[in-house]
Design a protein around this motif. Structure first.
Motif, short mmCIF file in Angstrom:
data_model
loop_
_atom_site.label_atom_id
_atom_site.label_comp_id
_atom_site.label_asym_id
_atom_site.label_seq_id
_atom_site.Cartn_x
_atom_site.Cartn_y
_atom_site.Cartn_z
N ALA A 1 16.14 -6.98 -12.86
CA ALA A 1 15.51 -5.67 -12.66
C ALA A 1 16.02 -4.66 -13.67
CB ALA A 1 15.78 -5.17 -11.23
N GLY A 2 17.33 -4.69 -13.96
CA GLY A 2 17.88 -3.76 -14.94
C GLY A 2 17.29 -3.97 -16.32
N VAL A 3 17.10 -5.23 -16.70
CA VAL A 3 16.51 -5.52 -18.01
C VAL A 3 15.07 -5.02 -18.07
CG1 VAL A 3 15.65 -7.42 -19.44
CG2 VAL A 3 18.01 -7.43 -18.65
N LEU A 4 14.29 -5.28 -17.03
CA LEU A 4 12.88 -4.83 -17.02
C LEU A 4 12.80 -3.30 -17.07
CD1 LEU A 4 11.35 -7.28 -14.39
CD2 LEU A 4 11.18 -7.39 -16.89
N LEU A 5 13.63 -2.63 -16.27
CA LEU A 5 13.63 -1.17 -16.30
C LEU A 5 14.10 -0.66 -17.65
CD1 LEU A 5 15.15 -0.38 -12.77
CD2 LEU A 5 12.82 0.12 -13.53
N GLY A 6 15.15 -1.29 -18.19
CA GLY A 6 15.69 -0.85 -19.48
C GLY A 6 14.69 -0.99 -20.61
N ILE A 7 13.91 -2.07 -20.59
CA ILE A 7 12.87 -2.25 -21.62
C ILE A 7 11.85 -1.12 -21.53
CG2 ILE A 7 10.94 -3.70 -22.34
CD1 ILE A 7 12.61 -6.13 -21.56
N GLY A 8 11.42 -0.80 -20.32
CA GLY A 8 10.45 0.29 -20.16
C GLY A 8 11.01 1.62 -20.58
N TYR A 9 12.24 1.93 -20.16
CA TYR A 9 12.86 3.20 -20.55
C TYR A 9 13.09 3.25 -22.05
CZ TYR A 9 13.86 3.77 -15.54
OH TYR A 9 13.75 3.90 -14.18
N GLY A 10 13.50 2.13 -22.65
CA GLY A 10 13.76 2.11 -24.09
C GLY A 10 12.51 2.36 -24.90
N ILE A 11 11.41 1.71 -24.50
CA ILE A 11 10.14 1.90 -25.23
C ILE A 11 9.67 3.35 -25.10
CG2 ILE A 11 7.69 1.28 -25.26
CD1 ILE A 11 8.53 -1.54 -24.42
N ALA A 12 9.70 3.89 -23.88
CA ALA A 12 9.25 5.27 -23.68
C ALA A 12 10.15 6.25 -24.42
CB ALA A 12 9.25 5.59 -22.18
N GLY A 13 11.47 6.01 -24.42
CA GLY A 13 12.40 6.93 -25.08
C GLY A 13 12.21 6.96 -26.59
N ILE A 14 12.08 5.79 -27.21
CA ILE A 14 11.90 5.75 -28.67
C ILE A 14 10.54 6.30 -29.05
CG2 ILE A 14 11.71 4.23 -30.65
CD1 ILE A 14 14.54 4.69 -29.75
N GLN A 15 9.53 6.04 -28.24
CA GLN A 15 8.20 6.60 -28.52
C GLN A 15 8.25 8.13 -28.47
OE1 GLN A 15 5.40 4.81 -29.37
NE2 GLN A 15 4.40 6.77 -29.76
N ALA A 16 9.01 8.67 -27.52
CA ALA A 16 9.15 10.12 -27.43
C ALA A 16 9.98 10.67 -28.58
CB ALA A 16 9.81 10.49 -26.10
N LEU A 17 10.97 9.90 -29.03
CA LEU A 17 11.88 10.38 -30.07
C LEU A 17 11.30 10.26 -31.47
CD1 LEU A 17 14.77 11.44 -30.65
CD2 LEU A 17 15.49 9.06 -30.85
N LEU A 18 10.67 9.12 -31.77
CA LEU A 18 10.24 8.85 -33.15
C LEU A 18 8.73 8.79 -33.33
CD1 LEU A 18 12.74 5.97 -34.10
CD2 LEU A 18 12.97 8.40 -34.58
N GLY A 19 7.99 8.69 -32.22
CA GLY A 19 6.56 8.43 -32.32
C GLY A 19 5.77 9.48 -33.07
N GLU A 20 6.26 10.73 -33.07
CA GLU A 20 5.52 11.79 -33.74
C GLU A 20 5.63 11.69 -35.25
OE1 GLU A 20 4.93 16.64 -33.33
OE2 GLU A 20 6.71 15.65 -32.50
N GLN A 21 6.81 11.17 -35.74
CA GLN A 21 7.02 11.09 -37.18
C GLN A 21 6.52 9.79 -37.79
OE1 GLN A 21 9.60 11.87 -35.06
NE2 GLN A 21 9.51 14.07 -35.37
N THR A 22 6.53 8.70 -37.04
CA THR A 22 6.20 7.40 -37.63
C THR A 22 5.71 6.46 -36.53
OG1 THR A 22 7.08 5.58 -38.95
CG2 THR A 22 8.56 6.55 -37.32
N PRO A 23 4.83 5.52 -36.88
CA PRO A 23 4.39 4.54 -35.88
C PRO A 23 5.57 3.71 -35.38
CG PRO A 23 2.95 4.53 -37.80
CD PRO A 23 4.12 5.37 -38.17
#
Length: 687
Positions: free
Chosen positions: A621-643
């Motif tokens: 469960a921690g891995v599944l949650l971590g994957i979701g949080y990691g994807i959302a976090g990086i998309q929020a952090l870098l998604g505006e500047q680069t794909p």
């Protein structure tokens, strides 16, 4: 802090030293002449530059005495740093000198310049401090769960003593204060020990990282010492409040005959269920919004809300998941009992797995975020530079052939490069363009520049929209073209015939692609040797930026994982404490199982099996949650500047699941030993 690796430091005006990267790139050694035309300078040493001498240790560098450096710089200064009692006045005086006036050089006062740089890089250390404090809050949160479980065990073990005090006249308020008093004393003593350990570790930093930390920089700070100590006491008291309240609820006579049957079998109420569902859904919505709007603050809030909902709903889904995970082992009586025990006491199962779930979720989130960020930045660098190495100047076929024969070079391509002006939306900007064929773009992996139309130009501008009409001009010629936006690209690309039209006399450039096993620094030096002493040729490599980013990522990842390891260690203690409470509460049950034929080793396997089931649930469960949080976090952090490129570190996450199982089993060893060590008769005979 510069250290000499070979030879010595310069003592004369014609002596220089180089770093290891320069020695490797130029195939140089102590005693060689400096590698520039008409050189009279001798290399007398190879050094490891300190952080005050070079900010980029992987970049080839030459270090020399002031007079030598000034001579090599054509007797011109680029930057002058001054300090002293009145540094600002001294800087103004130096800036007024004829040799430095105007824009010929930058003159800065050391203290002001350093403070400005610190603020620019760290937000006046607020960002760094905030990140570190975030992990401190995480550690406190995990510790609160452990502390609460610990005091629950203490209250259960001291039920008779507390009941006797109640019979002798102690009130509920006095019992409550007694438990909280123990919490305060424990926290105060543990806080002092923790501060001593933390201060000792900080004091060792200058020894292990002298390039980053100075002995004089480690100075006492009253606020930094008192605040965490008080916070530790507050967290401990808050975590002990519920066990202390539980100690006051049992009537004295009933407490003298304690029924140690767990109350954790009660399902959670509808208020907690509704609150958990609401927080979970709100968190998911906030994470999606953060990813779409590229807002990290909303993402952090969404992650906290969502995870809080996961924990609140734990008594519903954790036992069910553990039972499903243990289904293959139900053929054996020990496996069947282990699975049934997690379902019979859902709250205890949720508490046990929840402590470990926090650590595994955070670690998997960091690993996933780092993998995605690394892949995204690597893709960005590929877009910024069409080749790892570029040779500028009059490149003849013979030179191109020599470069192509260098060990580690996979492919070369010769093309033209020119400076042009791009006009769009009434604004004009300068850009450097390459003439690029489809075959060359495919060979060098520059997919964003493939299949260019004759009237198309790639641009890295964020102010021009994709497909917008632009006017490209050079040397009096101009063409009407369409923009193909390649985010953060440092060079533009057009078809070769466009370069021929705009700049018939464009400069030649040789693109060099390296093999995946090649060492960029070595290949760069070998190419330099292949080019010979030709002052008209120059080299540019992107591997320094890659190395710098990789080094920064590795450092941050090590620090973050080190901080998270503290939370995981606290989680390990929490799992052990909860299982210890389970042993105490199921004392009669265990004795009955022993009397029915379950031997001591089977009791150990029973506790170990429960721990493995809950550790597996926490890991997966921690891995599944971590994957979701990691994807959302990086998309929020870098998604505006680069794909953003999604990259999941499968091997590392599988290792994390295995580590979660291992930690859960280790935490069960001591409680299982205590359960197995009591004989059936002694366990059943309760006074």
């Amino acid at each position: 802090s510069t250290t000499v690796l070979q030879g010595r430091l310069p003592t004369g005006d014609s002596e220089i030293v180089i770093n290891e990267a320069m020695a490797q790139a130029g195939h140089l050694k102590v005693g060689d002449r400096a590698p520039w035309p008409d050189s009279t300078d001798t290399i007398v040493g190879i050094v490891k530059p300190g952080s005050d001498a070079s900010a980029y240790p992987s970049q080839p560098a030459v270090l020399a005495p002031d007079k030598t450096a000034l001579r090599l710089a054509d007797n011109t200064y680029a930057f002058v740093m001054v300090s002293g009692p009145d540094g600002a006045a001294l800087a103004a005086t130096i800036k007024a000198l004829p040799a430095l006036s105007g824009d010929k050089a930058t003159v800065a006062e050391a203290a002001a310049w350093t403070a400005k740089k610190i603020e620019a890089f760290t937000g006046n250390t607020a960002i760094t401090t905030g990140i570190l404090l975030t992990f401190g809050v995480i550690a406190f949160f995990v510790a609160a769960l452990v502390i609460s479980n610990t005091f629950s065990i203490l209250v259960a073990q001291n039920t008779r003593r507390l009941a006797l005090l109640r019979c002798l006249g102690a009130s509920r308020a006095q019992t409550f204060r007694q438990v909280l008093g123990e919490a305060v004393i424990t926290a105060a003593i543990a806080g002092v020990v923790g501060l001593g350990a933390g201060w000792g570790l900080v004091s060792l930093l200058p020894r292990f990282a002298p390039d980053l930390f100075d002995l004089n920089s480690v100075t006492p700070d009253a606020v930094a010492l008192i605040t965490p100590w008080l916070a530790g006491i507050a967290v401990t008291v808050g975590a002990a409040a519920l066990p202390a309240l539980a100690a006051t609820r049992v009537p004295p006579l009933a407490a003298l005959r304690p029924d140690l049957t767990s109350s954790n079998g009660r399902p959670i109420g509808w208020v907690r269920t509704v609150a958990g569902l609401a927080l979970f859904v709100l968190g998911v919505g906030a994470l999606v919004t953060a990813a779409l709007q590229h807002d990290l603050v909303i993402g952090l809030a969404g992650g906290v809300l969502n995870f809080a909902g996961v924990l609140l709903l734990g008594p519903w889904w954790i036992p069910a998941a553990a039972a499903a995970l243990g289904r293959p082992f139900r053929a054996h009586i020990v496996g069947q009992l282990a699975g049934e025990n997690t379902r019979r006491t859902p709250r205890r199962a949720a508490t046990t797995a929840g402590a470990l779930l926090i650590g595994t979720t955070l670690v998997s989130m960091v690993l996933t975020g780092a993998a995605i960020a690394s892949a995204t930045i690597e893709d960005t660098i590929v877009r910024r530079y069409p080749a790892e190495i570029m040779v500028y100047g009059p490149v003849t076929p013979q030179i191109a052939q020599r470069v192509g024969a260098v060990n580690g070079v996979q492919a070369t391509a010769q093309t033209q490069i020119a400076s042009v002006e791009v006009e769009a939306n009434g604004r004009t900007s300068e850009s450097t363009v390459l003439g690029l064929t489809d075959a060359t773009a495919a060979t060098f992996g520059w997919s964003s520049a493939q299949n260019l139309a004759p009237d198309e130009i790639t641009l890295g501008s964020s102010t021009i929209s994709h497909g917008s009409p632009v006017t490209v001009s050079a040397g009096g010629a101009s063409l009407r073209m369409r923009a193909r936006i390649v985010p953060q690209a440092s060079l533009s690309a057009v078809r070769p015939e466009v370069i021929a039209t705009l700049a018939p006399d464009a400069e030649q450039v040789l693109l060099v692609k390296l093999t995946s096993q090649a060492d960029p620094t070595t290949v760069l030096g070998d190419i330099g040797a292949a080019l010979g002493d030709n002052p008209e040729l120059s080299l540019m490599s992107s591997h320094m930026e890659r190395d710098s980013i990789a080094q920064a990522f590795s450092t941050v990842l090590i620090v973050v994982l080190g901080l998270l390891a503290v939370s995981v260690l606290i989680s390990l203690v929490g799992v052990g404490n909860t299982l210890g409470l389970s042993v105490l509460e199921r004392r009669r049950e265990t004795a009955l199982l022993r009397a029915l034929g379950l031997d001591a080793s089977a009791v150990r396997r029973l506790l170990g099996g429960e721990a493995l089931l809950l550790g597996g649930v926490a890991g997966v469960a921690g891995v599944l949650l971590g994957i979701g949080y990691g994807i959302a976090g990086i998309q929020a952090l870098l998604g505006e500047q680069t794909p953003v490129l999604i990259s999941v570190p499968v091997a590392q996450l599988l290792l994390l699941v295995g580590l979660s199982l291992g930690l859960a089993w280790v935490a069960s060893v001591l409680p299982a030993g205590r359960a197995a060590s009591v004989s059936p008769a002694a366990a059943l005979a309760q006074e």
